[in-house]
Design a protein around this motif. Structure first.
Motif, PDB file in Angstrom:
ATOM      1  N   ALA A  48       0.832  -1.205   0.000  1.00 55.55           N
ATOM      2  CA  ALA A  48       0.000   0.000   0.000  1.00 55.55           C
ATOM      3  C   ALA A  48       0.867   1.255   0.000  1.00 55.55           C
ATOM      4  N   PHE A  49       1.965   1.235   0.761  1.00 62.45           N
ATOM      5  CA  PHE A  49       2.903   2.360   0.779  1.00 62.45           C
ATOM      6  C   PHE A  49       3.467   2.584  -0.608  1.00 62.45           C
ATOM      7  N   THR A  50       3.920   1.507  -1.239  1.00 60.62           N
ATOM      8  CA  THR A  50       4.543   1.613  -2.557  1.00 60.62           C
ATOM      9  C   THR A  50       3.569   2.134  -3.606  1.00 60.62           C
ATOM     10  N   THR A  51       2.362   1.600  -3.602  1.00 62.84           N
ATOM     11  CA  THR A  51       1.364   2.037  -4.585  1.00 62.84           C
ATOM     12  C   THR A  51       1.089   3.531  -4.460  1.00 62.84           C
ATOM     13  N   ALA A  52       0.924   3.994  -3.220  1.00 65.00           N
ATOM     14  CA  ALA A  52       0.634   5.411  -2.998  1.00 65.00           C
ATOM     15  C   ALA A  52       1.827   6.290  -3.343  1.00 65.00           C
ATOM     16  N   ALA A  53       3.027   5.869  -2.914  1.00 68.28           N
ATOM     17  CA  ALA A  53       4.218   6.673  -3.179  1.00 68.28           C
ATOM     18  C   ALA A  53       4.511   6.754  -4.672  1.00 68.28           C
ATOM     19  N   ASP A  54       4.351   5.643  -5.376  1.00 70.83           N
ATOM     20  CA  ASP A  54       4.608   5.631  -6.815  1.00 70.83           C
ATOM     21  C   ASP A  54       3.673   6.610  -7.533  1.00 70.83           C
TER      22      ASP A  54
END
Length: 325
Positions: A111-117
């Motif tokens: 979830a962190f990666t999806t949002a940060a990307d």
């Protein structure tokens, strides 16, 4: 959350001896460590540990995949002109969490990666690294095989003591890891559980992989966690068997001697139609490459399938035990 998951007697002993598939990665560099030694068996623990110690830029135990991800995250954040606090607010995470990920001290969750990307307009660069970040949460001895497993066309396994990692619920997996010796920290249990659940993408990966699991009847009856954990696990198995690429069979108790009594093992076929074997014990994992040895594994598995209950009979037994739990 771990404290509630209590293991009893034999279950705790089983969990302590089953790190990976009771199981418990660094990046793709670990593929280099899969090599022929002796009769085709590749002990991966020492090589994996050495790689893990060499890979972390901020400490001896930090996987290189986490460090590389953190460097890339920081690069995109600075290009976007954002502070760590700004990024955290934009994606719903604290300043400390963002800083920990950038320093490689904490792995990014999906979830962190999806949002940060999305916020940093990284065009999928961070998302592409997420599988490596997840694999780096696995025990070093299992990382070689995890890379192989993710890309197989078929995977057949025999598990006499624990539900296979690919079929475990989150609660069951946490109970298994809570029984390890020496005991892991709460954070380590979280990471191991997350990595195990991430592996389960193989169940629905396209193209579908042919997956077969034979489990001992004791797996269904011996408690791991409390009654609620076991009931949830058995109910999950009943859902999994409905998948058209998954077969689950039960080896009845008191069946007499059979080849599975030599211990758990896995046979896989890769996309390049290469067959490999895998087995583990006490935190040591071995990838088997030699053709005649892998062939023996395959013959043993075929015999086990003929001796186990068929898929329909197995489902009925699982359902009956779930009703009694």
């Amino acid at each position: 959350m771990l404290g509630a998951a209590q293991l009893t007697g034999g279950a705790a002993a089983r969990a302590a001896s089953a790190d990976a598939d009771g199981h418990g990665v660094k990046g793709r560099e670990h593929v280099k460590d899969v090599r022929n030694t002796g009769k085709g068996r590749t002990p991966t623990r020492a090589a994996g540990k050495k790689k893990a110690e060499a890979g972390g830029g901020n400490g001896p135990d930090l996987p290189g995949a986490w460090t590389a991800y953190g460097v890339l995250l920081q690069h995109f954040r600075r290009l976007a002109g954002l502070s760590q606090k700004d990024l955290g607010e934009a994606i719903g995470y604290s300043l400390e969490q963002v800083a920990s990920v950038e320093q490689g001290r904490r792995p990014a969750k999906e979830a962190f990666t999806t949002a940060a990307d999305r916020v940093l307009e990284a065009r999928g660069a961070l998302v592409a690294l997420q599988p490596e970040v997840d694999r780096a949460k696995l025990p070093p001895f299992f990382r070689n095989f995890a890379l192989i497993e993710a890309d197989v066309v078929s995977r057949f396994s025999y598990d006499p003591l624990l539900v296979p990692g690919l079929l475990q619920t989150e609660a069951y997996a946490r109970a298994v890891f809570a029984g390890h010796c020496p005991p892991p920290s709460e954070e380590e249990v979280d990471q191991l559980t997350e990595a195990r659940l991430a592996r389960q993408k193989l169940l629905a990966r396209v193209p579908l992989a042919e997956l077969s699991f034979i489990v001992g009847e004791e797996v269904l009856r011996d408690p791991v966690g409390d009654a609620q954990v076991m009931r949830g696990q058995l109910e999950h198995l009943l859902k999994v068997v409905e998948l058209r690429n998954v077969a689950v069979q039960v080896m009845p108790a008191r069946r007499g001697f059979h080849t599975g009594m030599n211990g758990p093992f896995v046979v896989v076929e890769t996309q390049k139609r290469r067959q490999l074997g895998y087995f583990e014990s006490q935190g040591v994992g071995c990838v088997v490459q030699e053709a005649d040895v892998v062939s023996d594994f395959g013959m043993r598995y075929g015999k086990l399938r003929s001796q186990a209950l068929n898929v329909e009979e197995s489902a009925r037994l699982i359902g009956r035990i779930a009703g009694e739990t």
